[in-house]
Structures are given as structure tokens and as C-alpha cells.
Motif scaffolding. Structure first.
Motif, short mmCIF file in Angstrom:
data_model
loop_
_atom_site.label_atom_id
_atom_site.label_comp_id
_atom_site.label_asym_id
_atom_site.label_seq_id
_atom_site.Cartn_x
_atom_site.Cartn_y
_atom_site.Cartn_z
N ASN A 28 0.85 -1.18 0.00
CA ASN A 28 0.00 0.00 0.00
C ASN A 28 0.89 1.23 0.00
N LEU A 29 0.97 1.89 -1.16
CA LEU A 29 1.78 3.10 -1.29
C LEU A 29 0.96 4.37 -1.08
N ALA A 73 -3.72 6.14 2.87
CA ALA A 73 -4.92 5.72 3.60
C ALA A 73 -4.95 4.20 3.68
N PRO A 74 -5.55 3.64 4.75
CA PRO A 74 -5.69 2.18 4.83
C PRO A 74 -6.54 1.64 3.69
N VAL A 75 -6.25 0.39 3.30
CA VAL A 75 -7.02 -0.28 2.25
C VAL A 75 -7.38 -1.67 2.75
N PRO A 85 -1.09 2.55 5.44
CA PRO A 85 -0.23 3.22 4.45
C PRO A 85 1.22 2.77 4.58
N ASP A 86 1.95 2.81 3.47
CA ASP A 86 3.38 2.50 3.45
C ASP A 86 3.66 1.18 4.15
N THR A 87 2.93 0.16 3.74
CA THR A 87 3.06 -1.16 4.35
C THR A 87 3.03 -2.23 3.26
N THR A 88 3.88 -3.24 3.44
CA THR A 88 3.90 -4.40 2.54
C THR A 88 3.62 -5.66 3.34
#
Length: 551
Positions: free
Chosen positions: A513-514, A517-519, A544-547
Motif C-alpha cells: 500500500n503506497l 490511507a488504509p485499504v 499506508p506505506d506497508t507491505t
């Protein structure tokens, strides 16, 4: 399934290679400068990390006019860094631990202290000794003007005049005269160098400035016409393969010759090209009869944008596949701002402008930069191909952007008239412990000052600590080794805005997630996450900003 074990000649195809900048890795003798015994002492760290190979940046005799890339002897060790016996011991210990060894090869130029260049200076114009380099008479009534308008990478003319009136070519610093690769003695000397290190057990080579060896030296030498386009920028303005000194078509004959040497060993030695050229041209260096791989700088240069990154990944895989090579991925190295900071800079921000502002304009949010860097790392490690990790990445080290100008060592600073701060900020020695005069780097201080906050990034501060960046790397590399199969990926057909999602050939999935906001988190078992999901996944959401890697 491709055999990627350490005994396979194709071990490099999906390897994780750890770059060691020896002067900044570990100092065994306490003189403030990293050395080969220091590297050997710390090899258990690399084995525990789970990498497949280490790549040693130059450790050859050098006056350090360009961080060791000004080489006075390509077949020896700088006395400040050790001896050939120290190198042999390092290589033997690496192999005992299951690590391959790659060394830097610098074939475009030598140091001006190299015996060949000293002989050339003493011999005078027209002497055979000068033919190994690129000497020319100058232009103007008294030869007072450079032979061409070619510019040095470090600023100013790429030509320097010697007392007898002739000029020599140096695409980098004036202490790095370019070799003439039309000369058979030069070619034979590097065949000897390839054999020298291969005979000592080296498994491969990283080829510095691989695209610059062949030059059009036919008289009259060609001007480029626009000083602003006298370097790699001119590649886009000339027909492919026709630049007078970059990425010429005839450079590939040199690497076909090298491949015959590399293939004479069992297993064959591998090689990777540092070639700053567009993707389709870069792939030519990795053809089966040349070098195995070429560095993918489009990926390093991509901004934190899902469409840009997806396009780079797709194109990179396609260009590598077209020549039978595997792709390469890198986020940081000894020449660029560390990605914990670089990925946080707003689009269009010039790295050098940020460095000149000592990292304060804009100021990088340290925790946010680390979060993004960890996400970028898991994304990179999930991709087919080889990942190259720069020392300190596994600690989450930020760029030391506020080094005082009086301590700078990079020649860029002085040679550009103090307008480019240079690369010292990513070369600051590593912290191993939380205390001591150099945080465990050595018994005394370090050749570049380490900031106090390095203590919290030290290996000792992260070792065994759940959720630390070091433990994330260890877990990711251990899991990656189990998951790897094939060299394909399949992009998800539908994803939320700002999300990259792909499946590898054996069914596991990487989702990044680049966005800001959360997805929704896709279904599946979470194998690994770049940050703990407890605070992000209420209702199954990815922050956000999480893999994440999903089964």
C-alpha cells in the motif's frame, strides 16, 4: 524449479547480494579505517542475516581520490586495509559460511599513481607507454585548449594538461586517467586480473562504469557540441551506440572476450555491469555471451508512486527476460542517498539541494522514512531476480545529511566548486554497539563522524528485538529462500488506488500500500508484514506505506 543452491552455476539468478564498503564496515586494527580483517570478523553477521553473497567495493591500493575507485594496482590490497593473505582468509571464511564473494573491478581508468601512468608521464609525447591511456595534443595556437568539449562526471573538462603540453582524458577525477581499451596490453592485463582473483576463489565481479570502456578515438575527436549534454545525458540525444565514450556498440566485444575467461572456470564466474544506460540498452550487457546481469537503476530512481514502480518492474523483467538474464533490484548503494530518506523527499526534490540544506529542507520524518523503507524492502525482496542490499540497510540507517563540510572526503565537493555535497552521507561507518568511540566500528574513532543517534540503530540494539529492522530482514530473507520458485510474477487484475499486488509462480502474494490511507487487506495467511498489523488491520485493513506477504 531452477536450482539456486550455492553449488549451482546459476546461484546468482535470484541471489541476495550484500554490498560491503570496506572502509566503512568494520575496523580491526583501530586506525579509524575499515579493513579486510574487520570484514572477516563480521562475516557471521552476514551469514545470520541470510544473504547469499557479499560484494566488496574496492580494497585495492589507492590514495582515495575517489573513495578507492582510483586504483594503483588492480591485483593487490591497500596496506591500510590489509594484505593478500587477509583477503584469502576472508574469502575462505566467507565460503565456509556459505557466502559467495564478488569483488569490484574498475576497468575504465587507473589511479595516476599506477606504474603505467607514471611511465607514460616520464616517457613523453609519442612514446608507446602513452598509448595505454588517452593522450592528445590540445587545440588552439599553442595547444592550450582541451582536445574536445567532453566533461568530467565530477565537473569541468574531462582533459588535464601535463607539463610537456599534452592532455590526458579523465572522465572522473583528474587522478583517474582513462585507459585506452583499443590497446591490446590493456585488454590482456585485465584478462590477467580476472584470472588473478578467480584463481583466489572469487565467485564474481561487479564491473564499474561498464558502459564507458570503448571510446571513439578516431581523429579528429568529436565534440558533443553542448557542454550540458557532454555526459550520460547526451545518450538520449544521439543514435544508440554512437556516443563517443558512453555505451558504444563496440564495448560488447570486450565483454564477450571476458566471458571466455569467466567460463573457463568451474563453476563459471559471474559478473554484473554497472551501466547507467536505458533499459533496452542495459540488457545488452547481460546477454549469455557477455556479463550475467546489469544493475537496474530505473528501480532505484523511481519515486514512491505505484504506477511508476509497476511500469519499472514490468519493463525491467521484460528486458532481462529478452536476453535470458534475471532482473536486478537495488534501493541504496555507496553513491546515492539512503532510501530511508530518499523515498520521503517530495517528487521533484533534488537530492543535492536537500543535502546542501543538511537534510532540513524538507526535514524527513525519521519514523515515517523507516516505515516506507521497510515496505520498499519487502516489495523488492518479493520480486523475481537478484536483490542487492547496501550495508546498513538492514539496520534502517538514515542518510547522514548534516556532515560538516570540513569533514567531507568525496571529491565531488571540491571539484564542483562546492556546489555538490557528494556521497559521504551514505558512507558513514556502521554502528555495531550502542557505546564506544565509534559504536563498535573499531577501537578508536571513525574516518567519518557518526551521529549520536546511530546508537539506536546499532546491531546490538536490534539483535533479537522483535519488530526491529534487523529482525525483519532476517525473517524476510529466511522466508524468501523457502518461497522462491520460478522467475515470473502475475499482477492482480483489480487493486485499490495506490496499491501494488502481484503473485509469484508458486502462489504466494506480495501486496504494498503506497497510498496515504488504509485499504482492505486481501484474503490469505499473512506470512510477513513490514510493520505490525495490529494498529492497521482493524476489520482486515492494510495501513499506508506497508507491505505484506500472503500465502
Amino acid at each position: 524449479m531452477t536450482d539456486l543452491s550455492s553449488h549451482s552455476p546459476d546461484w546468482w539468478r535470484q541471489a541476495v547480494v550484500y554490498q560491503v564498503y570496506p572502509r566503512s564496515f568494520a575496523d580491526a586494527d583501530g586506525d579509524g579505517l575499515g579493513d579486510l580483517r574487520g570484514v572477516a570478523d563480521r562475516l557471521p553477521h552476514l551469514a545470520a542475516l541470510g544473504v547469499d553473497a557479499l560484494w566488496l567495493s574496492p580494497f585495492y591500493p589507492s590514495e582515495l581520490a575517489d573513495g578507492g575507485y582510483d586504483v594503483a594496482d588492480h591485483r593487490d590490497v591497500d596496506p591500510r586495509l590489509g594484505t593478500l593473505a587477509d583477503f584469502d582468509a576472508l574469502a575462505a571464511e566467507a565460503h565456509r559460511l556459505g557466502l559467495k564473494v564478488i569483488v569490484d573491478l574498475v576497468p575504465n581508468h587507473t589511479s595516476h599513481q599506477h606504474p603505467w601512468f607514471q611511465e607514460a608521464l616520464a616517457a613523453g609525447p609519442g612514446a608507446p607507454a602513452r598509448a595505454r591511456y588517452v593522450f592528445r595534443d590540445g587545440r588552439g595556437p599553442a595547444g592550450e585548449l582541451p582536445p574536445t568539449d567532453w566533461q568530467s562526471v565530477f565537473g569541468g573538462s574531462a582533459w588535464r594538461r601535463v607539463p610537456d603540453g599534452q592532455w590526458y582524458l579523465h572522465l572522473f577525477t583528474r587522478e583517474q586517467p582513462d585507459l585506452n581499451w583499443d590497446h591490446e596490453e590493456v585488454r590482456e592485463d585485465f584478462r590477467t586480473t580476472l584470472r588473478f582473483w578467480s584463481d583466489r576463489g572469487v565467485d564474481g565481479f561487479r564491473v564499474d562504469v561498464a558502459h564507458a570502456l570503448a571510446k571513439d578515438l578516431a581523429e579528429p575527436l568529436r565534440d558533443l557540441g553542448d557542454p550540458e549534454l557532454s555526459g550520460e545525458e547526451a545518450l538520449a540525444h544521439l543514435p544508440p551506440g554512437t556516443h563517443p565514450f558512453y555505451d558504444r556498440d563496440d564495448v560488447h566485444e570486450i565483454y564477450r572476450d571476458w566471458r571466455r575467461v569467466l567460463d573457463s572456470y568451474t563453476p563459471p564466474r559471474t559478473a554484473v555491469a554497472e551501466a547507467w544506460v536505458p533499459g533496452a540498452r542495459r540488457a545488452l550487457y547481460a546477454r549469455p555471451d557477455e556479463l550475467n546481469q546489469a544493475f537496474n537503476f530505473e528501480y532505484l530512481q523511481a519515486s514512491w508512486d505505484p504506477e511508476e514502480i509497476r511500469a519499472v518492474i514490468t519493463d525491467s523483467l521484460a528486458t532481462a527476460r529478452a536476453v535470458g538474464a534475471s532482473a536486478t533490484w537495488v534501493l541504496s548503494n555507496h553513491d546515492v542517498v539512503r532510501h530511508t530518506c530518499r523515498l520521503m523527499l517530495p517528487p521533484g526534490t533534488d537530492d543535492n539541494t536537500w543535502l546542501l540544506a543538511n537534510g532540513h529542507a524538507p526535514r524527513v520524518d525519521e519514523p515515517a522514512g523507516l516505515r516506507r523503507a521497510r515496505a520498499a524492502t519487502l516489495l523488492m525482496l518479493a520480486l523475481p531476480g537478484s536483490s542487492y542490499v547496501y550495508q546498513g540497510e538492514e539496520l534502517g540507517l538514515p542518510e547522514v545529511a548534516d556532515l560538516p563540510v570540513e569533514v567531507l572526503q568525496d571529491p565531488l565537493w571540491e571539484q564542483t566548486g562546492r556546489v555538490r555535497k557528494g556521497r559521504d552521507g551514505c558512507r558513514v561507518p556502521l554502528p555495531w554497539t550502542t557505546t564506544g568511540p565509534s559504536y563498535g566500528f573499531g577501537a578508536a574513532g571513525a574516518w567519518l563522524p557518526q551521529p549520536p543517534y546511530f546508537a539506536r540503530y546499532a546491531v546490538a540494539a536490534q539483535d533479537g528485538v522483535e519488530g526491529s529492522t534487523l529482525e525483519l530482514y532476517r525473517t524476510a530473507l529466511r522466508l524468501r529462500r523457502k518461497l522462491l520458485e520460478g522467475e515470473e510474477l502475475t499482477w492482480a487484475r483489480e487493486t485499490p488506488p495506490g496499491v501494488l499486488s502481484f503473485a509469484r509462480s508458486d502462489g504466494w502474494r506480495c501486496v504494498t500500500n503506497l497510498s496515504d490511507a488504509p485499504v482492505p487487506l486481501p484474503p490469505g495467511e499473512v506470512l510477513l508484514s513490514s510493520v505490525p498489523l495490529d494498529g492497521d488491520d482493524g476489520g482486515g485493513r492494510l495501513g499506508p506505506d506497508t507491505t505484506v506477504w500472503l500465502a
